[in-house]
Design a protein around this motif. Structure first.
Motif, mmCIF file in Angstrom:
data_model
loop_
_atom_site.group_PDB
_atom_site.id
_atom_site.type_symbol
_atom_site.label_atom_id
_atom_site.label_comp_id
_atom_site.label_asym_id
_atom_site.label_seq_id
_atom_site.Cartn_x
_atom_site.Cartn_y
_atom_site.Cartn_z
ATOM 1 N N LEU A 151 0.827 -1.205 0.000
ATOM 2 C CA LEU A 151 0.000 0.000 0.000
ATOM 3 C C LEU A 151 0.863 1.258 0.000
ATOM 4 O O LEU A 151 0.496 2.264 -0.611
ATOM 5 C CB LEU A 151 -0.938 -0.023 1.209
ATOM 6 N N ALA A 152 2.018 1.179 0.663
ATOM 7 C CA ALA A 152 2.942 2.317 0.643
ATOM 8 C C ALA A 152 3.558 2.485 -0.746
ATOM 9 O O ALA A 152 3.785 3.610 -1.204
ATOM 10 C CB ALA A 152 4.041 2.111 1.684
ATOM 11 N N ALA A 153 3.801 1.371 -1.436
ATOM 12 C CA ALA A 153 4.361 1.427 -2.793
ATOM 13 C C ALA A 153 3.408 2.142 -3.740
ATOM 14 O O ALA A 153 3.835 2.762 -4.727
ATOM 15 C CB ALA A 153 4.649 0.017 -3.293
ATOM 16 N N GLN A 154 2.112 2.070 -3.442
ATOM 17 C CA GLN A 154 1.116 2.742 -4.269
ATOM 18 C C GLN A 154 1.362 4.250 -4.287
ATOM 19 O O GLN A 154 1.100 4.929 -5.291
ATOM 20 C CB GLN A 154 -0.274 2.429 -3.726
ATOM 21 N N LYS A 155 1.899 4.785 -3.190
ATOM 22 C CA LYS A 155 2.166 6.220 -3.102
ATOM 23 C C LYS A 155 3.342 6.638 -3.985
ATOM 24 O O LYS A 155 3.511 7.820 -4.268
ATOM 25 C CB LYS A 155 2.430 6.611 -1.649
ATOM 26 N N GLN A 156 4.145 5.666 -4.409
ATOM 27 C CA GLN A 156 5.243 5.953 -5.333
ATOM 28 C C GLN A 156 4.918 5.493 -6.754
ATOM 29 O O GLN A 156 5.783 5.500 -7.637
ATOM 30 C CB GLN A 156 6.532 5.270 -4.851
ATOM 31 N N GLY A 157 3.669 5.093 -6.980
ATOM 32 C CA GLY A 157 3.249 4.688 -8.312
ATOM 33 C C GLY A 157 3.804 3.359 -8.768
ATOM 34 O O GLY A 157 3.844 3.072 -9.972
ATOM 35 N N LYS A 158 4.206 2.500 -7.820
ATOM 36 C CA LYS A 158 4.819 1.228 -8.198
ATOM 37 C C LYS A 158 4.111 0.035 -7.537
ATOM 38 O O LYS A 158 4.723 -0.996 -7.301
ATOM 39 C CB LYS A 158 6.311 1.225 -7.821
ATOM 40 N N TYR A 159 2.850 0.201 -7.254
ATOM 41 C CA TYR A 159 2.132 -0.891 -6.591
ATOM 42 C C TYR A 159 2.150 -2.157 -7.431
ATOM 43 O O TYR A 159 2.485 -3.239 -6.930
ATOM 44 C CB TYR A 159 0.677 -0.499 -6.292
ATOM 45 N N LEU A 160 1.778 -2.059 -8.696
ATOM 46 C CA LEU A 160 1.656 -3.259 -9.521
ATOM 47 C C LEU A 160 2.996 -3.968 -9.671
ATOM 48 O O LEU A 160 3.066 -5.201 -9.588
ATOM 49 C CB LEU A 160 1.092 -2.904 -10.903
ATOM 50 N N ASP A 161 4.078 -3.203 -9.881
ATOM 51 C CA ASP A 161 5.405 -3.820 -10.009
ATOM 52 C C ASP A 161 5.767 -4.579 -8.734
ATOM 53 O O ASP A 161 6.238 -5.718 -8.789
ATOM 54 C CB ASP A 161 6.470 -2.741 -10.283
ATOM 55 N N PHE A 162 5.555 -3.935 -7.603
ATOM 56 C CA PHE A 162 5.900 -4.549 -6.328
ATOM 57 C C PHE A 162 5.004 -5.757 -6.046
ATOM 58 O O PHE A 162 5.478 -6.818 -5.640
ATOM 59 C CB PHE A 162 5.762 -3.511 -5.215
ATOM 60 N N HIS A 163 3.711 -5.589 -6.280
ATOM 61 C CA HIS A 163 2.743 -6.664 -6.046
ATOM 62 C C HIS A 163 3.076 -7.895 -6.886
ATOM 63 O O HIS A 163 3.118 -9.019 -6.368
ATOM 64 C CB HIS A 163 1.338 -6.160 -6.392
ATOM 65 N N THR A 164 3.318 -7.694 -8.157
ATOM 66 C CA THR A 164 3.605 -8.811 -9.056
ATOM 67 C C THR A 164 4.888 -9.529 -8.664
ATOM 68 O O THR A 164 4.963 -10.765 -8.659
ATOM 69 C CB THR A 164 3.713 -8.318 -10.508
ATOM 70 N N LYS A 165 5.906 -8.739 -8.316
ATOM 71 C CA LYS A 165 7.200 -9.316 -7.921
ATOM 72 C C LYS A 165 7.057 -10.128 -6.639
ATOM 73 O O LYS A 165 7.586 -11.244 -6.530
ATOM 74 C CB LYS A 165 8.208 -8.188 -7.709
ATOM 75 N N ASP B 229 6.033 5.712 4.699
ATOM 76 C CA ASP B 229 4.635 5.631 4.243
ATOM 77 C C ASP B 229 3.912 4.397 4.774
ATOM 78 O O ASP B 229 2.667 4.386 4.833
ATOM 79 C CB ASP B 229 4.589 5.626 2.710
ATOM 80 N N MET B 230 4.654 3.382 5.169
ATOM 81 C CA MET B 230 4.030 2.189 5.723
ATOM 82 C C MET B 230 3.276 2.497 7.016
ATOM 83 O O MET B 230 2.377 1.751 7.400
ATOM 84 C CB MET B 230 5.081 1.102 5.974
ATOM 85 N N ASN B 231 3.649 3.578 7.673
ATOM 86 C CA ASN B 231 2.988 3.981 8.918
ATOM 87 C C ASN B 231 1.959 5.085 8.697
ATOM 88 O O ASN B 231 1.420 5.625 9.668
ATOM 89 C CB ASN B 231 4.042 4.461 9.925
ATOM 90 N N ASP B 232 1.692 5.405 7.435
ATOM 91 C CA ASP B 232 0.707 6.435 7.132
ATOM 92 C C ASP B 232 -0.671 5.975 7.607
ATOM 93 O O ASP B 232 -1.032 4.806 7.437
ATOM 94 C CB ASP B 232 0.689 6.688 5.621
#
Length: 257
Positions: free
Chosen positions: A159-173, A203-206
């Motif tokens: 969810l924190a990766a989503q704030k950097q626009g890389k959710y899908l890349d991180f999720h898939t990996k 951001d993980m603690n947001d």
């Protein structure tokens, strides 16, 4: 003439009434006048009738359990249907839940998943195949970390990766990772897909990340989702890694309907 099952039911009710008169007193209006207590000998005789009948016809116990389970299942389906209607925005259109596929698609598939769930990993290629074959499919991902601390770390990081626009890349990996998931694996994966690790940890603690996980847990409980993966397509909840064909069939039904 009473059928055996009816006779057994009456015998059981009689035994319960004799053994637990307070239960009936709580559920029934008070009688106009007091009734004499059941004679101990009568009580013992009734209980013996019940025991003898159940021994002679043990199938009535199975019938009773089947009826009870059917009733519970019906109640659960009714509760699920009400939740799917009353909380449709949270389930299908939450602004805080990651969306992949066609965000404007005409059919929405929701998945509750955990990064340590082997069946979720097995379902990942099916989802990717579905999105590739169906340009009108919207997929909403509900982070549902129920398999331990590492699952929670992974969900918060995603969810924190989503704030950097890389959710899908991180999720898939991360879904493709094979082995024991640890916090270090989560952070190593984040660096591999180009995430700013310091910002990610911050951001993980947001509050929005914490709120999303709490909302997903609450939704899962309301829907009766107890394991992963669990898919929701319109008014259908589909538990387990059911495979490409089963998901596609439900998607086609929803679109046709």
């Amino acid at each position: 003439m009473l059928r055996p099952s009816r006779l057994a039911s009456l015998a059981v009710l009689a035994a319960v009434a004799v053994a637990s008169p307070s239960v009936w007193a709580q559920q029934s209006p008070a009688p106009a006048q007091s009734t004499p207590a059941v004679d101990p000998a009568q009580k013992e005789a009734i209980e013996q009738v019940v025991r003898d009948y159940i021994r002679a016809h043990p199938e009535i116990v199975v019938e009773a359990l089947d009826a009870y389970q059917a009733k519970k299942d019906a109640e659960e389906r009714s509760a699920q249907a009400k939740t799917l209607t009353s909380r449709a925005d949270e389930i299908f259109r939450s602004a805080s839940s990651p969306v992949i596929g066609n965000a404007q698609g005409d059919v929405t598939l929701v998945e509750f998943f955990d990064y340590q769930c082997g069946y979720c990993k097995r379902s990942q290629p099916d989802l990717e195949r579905l999105m590739k074959a169906d340009s009108g499919l919207k997929v909403v991902l509900k982070e549902f970390p129920i398999l331990g601390p590492a699952s929670v770390t992974a969900a918060r990081a995603s969810l924190a990766a989503q704030k950097q626009g890389k959710y899908l890349d991180f999720h898939t990996k991360l879904m493709g990772f094979k082995g024991q998931l640890t916090d270090q694996v989560v952070y190593d994966t984040a660096q591999q897909v180009g995430l700013d690790l310091d910002k990610l940890k911050q951001d993980m603690n947001d509050p929005s990340v914490v709120a999303e996980l709490r909302a997903n847990m609450d939704l899962a409980e309301a829907l009766g989702v107890q394991g992963t993966p669990a898919f929701v397509i319109n008014d259908q909840i589909i538990p387990g890694a059911v495979g490409f064909d089963a998901l596609k069939s439900q998607i086609d039904k929803d679109r046709a309907g």
